[in-house]
Scaffold this active site. Structure first.
Site, PDB file in Angstrom:
ATOM      1  N   GLY A 118       0.810  -1.209   0.000  1.00 24.31           N
ATOM      2  CA  GLY A 118       0.000   0.000   0.000  1.00 24.31           C
ATOM      3  C   GLY A 118       0.845   1.261   0.000  1.00 24.31           C
ATOM      4  N   ASP A 119       1.929   1.252   0.759  1.00 23.84           N
ATOM      5  CA  ASP A 119       2.848   2.394   0.778  1.00 23.84           C
ATOM      6  C   ASP A 119       3.476   2.588  -0.603  1.00 23.84           C
ATOM      7  OD1 ASP A 119       2.308   2.189   3.523  1.00 23.84           O
ATOM      8  OD2 ASP A 119       4.056   0.892   3.809  1.00 23.84           O
TER       9      ASP A 119
END
Length: 300
Positions: A250-251
Site C-alpha cells: 500500500g505504501d
C-alpha cells in the site's frame, strides 16, 4: 520537495517458517531485518523510482540508528527528531501458513520533540508534497494529524494521508490532496461491508463530500479504484503475479501515484503507476524497483 512523516518507525524482523506452532520452539528458514514504517517505505520506493524525499519523524536508541543507516543505504534523505530515551520499536513479521505480526510500542515522544517536528513542517513551501502515513503512538495526541494539517492548510501544500478510521475521517475537512484507504478500511469507516465496486464508489464519494480531493481505494488482488477531484472514475485490475510479501504494498502504491503525478501531471497516469508499483512490491521480497514497475505498467 517531498516529505514523509512516520511517527512510530520500526525495525521489521521478517522471518519465514515452514509452519508455526504457538507454545513450541520454531526454527526459521529465512530472516531479514528492514527499517519500516509507512512513510519510510514511501521514501524508499520514491527513491527507487527516481525521486528524492526527506523522511521525518522520531527515532531513538540503537534501533533508531539502524533505521537511519538503512535509509541512507538506499540513498534516502532523513531529518528525524532523535529522542533521548528509549528505542525505536521492533516489529516481528512471521510468515508461515498464515502471516502473523507482533508490533512493538516504541519510545515516549515528549512535547519538546513534537515541537521540533512542528518547526520542520512549518518550513514547507507551496507545492511541496507531504505524506502523513500510519498509526500514532499512544504518547502522541490522537489529533496530531489534524494539528499538522491545520498548521499547513493555507500554504498550498499537497498533503497525502494514508491512515485508517477516525484518524482519516477527522482530517477530511482540511481537504487532503489524496487519501488511500483500502476497501475494508472504507467499509469500517461507515460500519458497512462493501461487496461490489458500486458500493465502494458510493462510499468513496462520501469521503469526497467530507472534503477529500482524490480518493484511491486499494483492493489487494482485485485491483484499485480512483475517484478524482474533477469527477473522473478509474478502475484497474491488479497485474498478474505471485504474492510474495504484502508488507509495504500500500505504501508503494502511494509512492507510485506521487511519481506518476509528478512525471505526467495526469491523475490517470498516476493511478496506473500506483497500481503497478503496489503490485511490484507485493510480488517481491523487497520494495518495488523502477524496472519491476515498468514491466508491470506495460500490462495495465
Amino acid at each position: 520537495m517531498i516529505y514523509t512523516v512516520t511517527f512510530n518507525p520500526s525495525l521489521d524482523y521478517i522471518i519465514r517458517l515452514d509452519s508455526f506452532t504457538a507454545g513450541e520452539i520454531n526454527r526459521t528458514k529465512y530472516e531479514q531485518i528492514l527499517g519500516g514504517g509507512k512513510g519510510i517505505n514511501v521514501s524508499i520506493v520514491l527513491k527507487n523510482l527516481g525521486f528524492n524525499s526527506t523522511a521525518l519523524g522520531f527515532i531513538a536508541g540503537f534501533t533508531g540508528k539502524e533505521i537511519e543507516r538503512q535509509l541512507q543505504s538506499f540513498g534516502c534523505n532523513s531529518n528525524f527528531v532523535k529522542l533521548d530515551e528509549g528505542n525505536s520499536r521492533i516489529n516481528v513479521k512471521i510468515k508461515a501458513e498464515n502471516e502473523t505480526e507482533i508490533n512493538g510500542q516504541g519510545p515516549v515522544i515528549n512535547q519538546a520533540a513534537l515541537n521540533q517536528l512542528f518547526s520542520q513542517l512549518d518550513a514547507l513551501q507551496k507545492d511541496d508534497i507531504l505524506v502523513l502515513a500510519g498509526s500514532i503512538p499512544n504518547t502522541l495526541p490522537d489529533d496530531i494529524y489534524e494539528k499538522i494539517m491545520s498548521r499547513l492548510m493555507d500554504k498550498g501544500i499537497h498533503i497525502v494521508v494514508d491512515a485508517t478510521c477516525n484518524l482519516l475521517l477527522n482530517v477530511l475537512k482540511y481537504k487532503p490532496f489524496l487519501i488511500k484507504p483500502n476497501n475494508h478500511e472504507l467499509g469500517e469507516m461507515f460500519n458497512v461491508v462493501l461487496k461490489t465496486d458500486a458500493e465502494i464508489v458510493e462510499y468513496a464519494k462520501k469521503l469526497q463530500e467530507k472534503g477529500a480531493q482524490n480518493v484511491l481505494i486499494s483492493m489487494a488482488g482485485d485491483g484499485a479504484i480512483l475517484l478524482t477531484a474533477d469527477g473522473q472514475f478509474f478502475k484497474s485490475a491488479a497485474p498478474k503475479g505471485i504474492l510474495i510479501n504484502s508488507v509495504g504494498a500500500g505504501d508503494s502504491m502511494v509512492a507510485g501515484f506521487i511519481t506518476g503525478y509528478l512525471e505526467s501531471n495526469d491523475l490517470k497516469q498516476a493511478f496506473h503507476m500506483g497500481v503497478a508499483t503496489g503490485s511490484a512490491s507485493a510480488f517481491s521480497e523487497n520494495l518495488a524497483t523502477r524496472p519491476e514497475v515498468e514491466a508491470l505498467l506495460q500490462t495495465i
